[in-house]
Scaffold this active site. Structure first.
Site, PDB file in Angstrom:
ATOM      1  N   GLU A 124      31.875  44.711  41.253  1.00 56.84           N
ATOM      2  CA  GLU A 124      32.072  43.216  41.729  1.00 56.84           C
ATOM      3  C   GLU A 124      30.830  42.408  41.643  1.00 56.84           C
ATOM      4  O   GLU A 124      31.001  41.390  41.256  1.00 56.84           O
ATOM      5  CB  GLU A 124      31.909  43.461  43.440  1.00 56.84           C
ATOM      6  CG  GLU A 124      33.437  44.175  44.343  1.00 56.84           C
ATOM      7  CD  GLU A 124      34.635  43.234  43.925  1.00 56.84           C
ATOM      8  OE1 GLU A 124      34.352  42.180  43.491  1.00 56.84           O
ATOM      9  OE2 GLU A 124      35.506  43.715  44.259  1.00 56.84           O
ATOM     10  N   ARG A 128      31.670  38.962  39.404  1.00 58.92           N
ATOM     11  CA  ARG A 128      31.300  37.681  40.217  1.00 58.92           C
ATOM     12  C   ARG A 128      30.032  37.187  39.855  1.00 58.92           C
ATOM     13  O   ARG A 128      29.969  35.893  39.534  1.00 58.92           O
ATOM     14  CB  ARG A 128      31.483  37.886  41.773  1.00 58.92           C
ATOM     15  CG  ARG A 128      32.772  38.544  42.304  1.00 58.92           C
ATOM     16  CD  ARG A 128      32.899  38.543  43.591  1.00 58.92           C
ATOM     17  NE  ARG A 128      33.713  39.301  44.041  1.00 58.92           N
ATOM     18  CZ  ARG A 128      34.539  39.123  45.076  1.00 58.92           C
ATOM     19  NH1 ARG A 128      34.411  38.208  46.062  1.00 58.92           N
ATOM     20  NH2 ARG A 128      35.517  39.908  45.551  1.00 58.92           N
ATOM     21  N   ASP A 252      44.511  47.991  37.045  1.00 61.78           N
ATOM     22  CA  ASP A 252      44.507  46.638  36.766  1.00 61.78           C
ATOM     23  C   ASP A 252      43.857  45.985  35.535  1.00 61.78           C
ATOM     24  O   ASP A 252      44.252  45.737  34.431  1.00 61.78           O
ATOM     25  CB  ASP A 252      44.867  45.638  37.874  1.00 61.78           C
ATOM     26  CG  ASP A 252      43.740  45.688  38.871  1.00 61.78           C
ATOM     27  OD1 ASP A 252      42.660  46.377  38.466  1.00 61.78           O
ATOM     28  OD2 ASP A 252      43.862  44.982  39.819  1.00 61.78           O
ATOM     29  N   GLU A 368      46.082  35.932  41.427  1.00 64.30           N
ATOM     30  CA  GLU A 368      46.877  36.143  40.203  1.00 64.30           C
ATOM     31  C   GLU A 368      48.046  35.500  39.789  1.00 64.30           C
ATOM     32  O   GLU A 368      48.622  35.285  38.740  1.00 64.30           O
ATOM     33  CB  GLU A 368      46.905  37.924  40.463  1.00 64.30           C
ATOM     34  CG  GLU A 368      45.576  38.641  40.114  1.00 64.30           C
ATOM     35  CD  GLU A 368      44.871  38.490  41.535  1.00 64.30           C
ATOM     36  OE1 GLU A 368      45.205  38.243  42.430  1.00 64.30           O
ATOM     37  OE2 GLU A 368      43.830  39.286  41.413  1.00 64.30           O
TER      38      GLU A 368
HETATM   39  C1  DMJ Z   1      38.870  39.282  42.114  1.00 61.49           C
HETATM   40  O1  DMJ Z   1      37.694  39.503  42.262  1.00 61.49           O
HETATM   41  C2  DMJ Z   1      39.337  39.544  40.598  1.00 61.49           C
HETATM   42  O2  DMJ Z   1      40.409  38.722  40.099  1.00 61.49           O
HETATM   43  C3  DMJ Z   1      39.683  41.045  40.343  1.00 61.49           C
HETATM   44  O3  DMJ Z   1      40.093  41.198  38.973  1.00 61.49           O
HETATM   45  C4  DMJ Z   1      40.795  41.387  41.124  1.00 61.49           C
HETATM   46  N1  DMJ Z   1      40.383  41.145  42.674  1.00 61.49           N
HETATM   47  C5  DMJ Z   1      39.995  39.663  42.888  1.00 61.49           C
HETATM   48  C6  DMJ Z   1      41.104  38.743  42.947  1.00 61.49           C
HETATM   49  O4  DMJ Z   1      42.189  39.315  43.688  1.00 61.49           O
END
Ligand code: DMJ
Length: 461
Positions: A124, A128, A252, A368
């Site tokens: 995270e 971010r 993912d 997404e």
């Molecule tokens: C974000 O922090 C990123 O896109 C991550 O890859 C998946 N989760 C969240 C958004 O849903």
């Protein structure tokens, strides 16, 4: 005589009708209407961004995030890492929100410090904050952003000190102490863009070396029969603890980074890994049903189907497929993603597509689905994808807007709001809505790759 009068009358009527015709406004070409529709949406997205940002500013200034219903700030850990401003800054620059960007920059540069004795989640913080600082540096040019990024990168590096080279989930920013040896492909394989960019920008190869090794080892652990990875892996022993395979959360963005590393760094080895992996995903997971094309959950060792489960996170797939060149599959899957959204007014977090049943109705303000619509609009130019994105954006405004910000939804079956506004709403959801509708000129899409948190990484070399 009568006949010539009649002819004169005819001539007069004809001239009059010609005059009326020139007085009537010609109907504007359809393309102009569309340009206006797009512009109006871009302006609204900007206004909604400001609405959410002003809520943060008023009640949570300097903290990680805003609680939009109780109207207070909250931090992820013991000390703030100024998460929302770092995540939101490049969206402000893209939207030409100069004043806001200026105050946001001041806040980040005066308040952000990583010298805290606290354990943070590597994945995270990388997507971010490290991603946000790198894009801030590239878009704004201030070397202080790069210095912060380098300091953070150095503090995260101990996470990779495991017997396999795959990182621990948590690391202490001050002491370098690590914990949580059970990790997953998404958290191991979604660090490479940011670390490789850091190496590129600082000239120090160590960041890329560590993160490349981690993903190489992870890739080598795929099933020899199916080429699929599992969900949970022990980074000390290199053994799988959970062998379910899917494209949902915990796996993912591992696929996303295989592709994005291949494109940004023109790296053939990454492309090969991506191609092999996606071939396996399409062979074993892609489920072409009368109710649309979806991706299921299977056992990694055999490919045997175990769940017909899809969800908000899985909706990243069309964007990635389109970027990778498979527009046809992307189109089919996007139809399903949009249907999942439209049928429920807002998409559910988890959905059983075979039973048409919501498994989890929470909506975290995720990006997404809009990202995929924006990507397909970009790649095909088909207005239908713009309309999809617009519909989704409008339903977010309708159901998630609060008097002073935006809130998540506890359950889309009741539309009751939840007291959270994730920073990715400003970093991603509204950024993709803006990219869908605006004709921004700041980023050249030919040389830009968005990290998984929608921070643009620009190829300047
Ligand atoms: C974000 O922090 C990123 O896109 C991550 O890859 C998946 N989760 C969240 C958004 O849903």
């Amino acid at each position: 005589m009568v006949q010539s009068r009649y002819l004169l009358l005819l001539l007069f009527t004809f001239l009059l009708s010609c005059q009326n015709a020139t007085q009537e406004k010609p109907s504007p070409p359809v393309a102009d209407d569309f340009a206006k529709e797009k512009q109006a949406m871009a302006e609204q997205v900007k206004a909604e961004f400001l609405h959410a940002w002003n809520g943060y500013k008023k009640y949570a200034w300097g903290m990680d995030g805003l609680k939009p219903l109780s109207k207070k700030g909250a931090n992820w850990y013991a000390h703030s890492l100024v998460l929302t401003p770092v995540d939101a800054f490049d969206t402000m620059l893209l939207m030409d929100l100069t004043e806001e960007a200026e105050e946001c920059k001041k806040l980040i540069l005066s308040e952000l410090s990583f010298d805290h004795d606290m354990d943070v989640q590597v994945f995270e913080i990388v997507i971010r904050i490290l991603g946000g600082l790198i894009s801030a540096y590239q878009m704004d040019g201030d070397p202080k952003f790069l210095a912060l990024a380098k300091d953070l990168g150095d503090r995260l590096l101990p996470a990779f000190d495991t017997p396999t080279g795959m990182p621990y989930r948590m690391v202490n920013l001050k002491t370098g102490a690590t914990r949580d040896h059970l990790n997953n492909p998404a958290e191991i394989g979604t660090l490479q863009l940011e670390f490789a960019m850091l190496s590129q920008l600082t000239g120090d190869p160590k960041y890329r070396e560590k993160s490349d090794k981690a993903i190489d080892v992870l890739y080598s652990k795929r099933s020899p029969k199916t080429n699929l990875p599992g969900t949970v892996i022990d980074v000390k022993k290199g053994t799988w603890e959970n062998t379910d395979s899917h494209i949902s959360g915990m796996i993912d963005s591992y696929y996303e980074y295989l592709l994005k590393m291949a494109i940004l760094f023109e790296d053939e080895a990454y492309r090969e890994k991506y191609d092999k992996s996606i071939a396996a995903v399409n062979q074993y997971l892609l489920d072409k049903t009368p109710n649309g094309w979806w991706y299921s959950h299977v056992k990694m060792e055999t490919g045997e189907k175990i769940r017909t489960q899809f969800g908000a996170l899985d909706a990243f797939m069309p964007a990635m497929l389109a970027l990778g060149g498979d527009i046809e599959t992307a189109k089919q899957v996007q139809e399903s993603c949009f249907k999942m959204w439209k049928d429920h007014k807002i998409e559910p977090e988890q959905y059983d597509y075979a039973k048409n049943e919501v498994l989890s109705g929470v909506y975290f303000l995720r990006p997404e689905n809009i990202e995929s619509a924006a990507s397909l609009f970009h790649h095909t130019g088909d207005k239908k994808y713009f309309e999809m994105g617009k519909t989704m954006f409008e339903s977010i405004v309708k159901h998630c807007k609060t008097d002073e910000a935006y809130a998540e939804i506890k359950d889309i079956r009741t539309m009751e709001k939840k007291d959270d506004m994730q920073s990715f709403f400003l970093a991603e959801t509204l950024k993709y809505a803006y990219l869908l509708s605006s004709d921004q000129k700041q980023l050249d899409f030919k040389t830009t790759i968005f990290n998984t948190e929608a921070h643009p990484m620009q190829k300047t070399w």
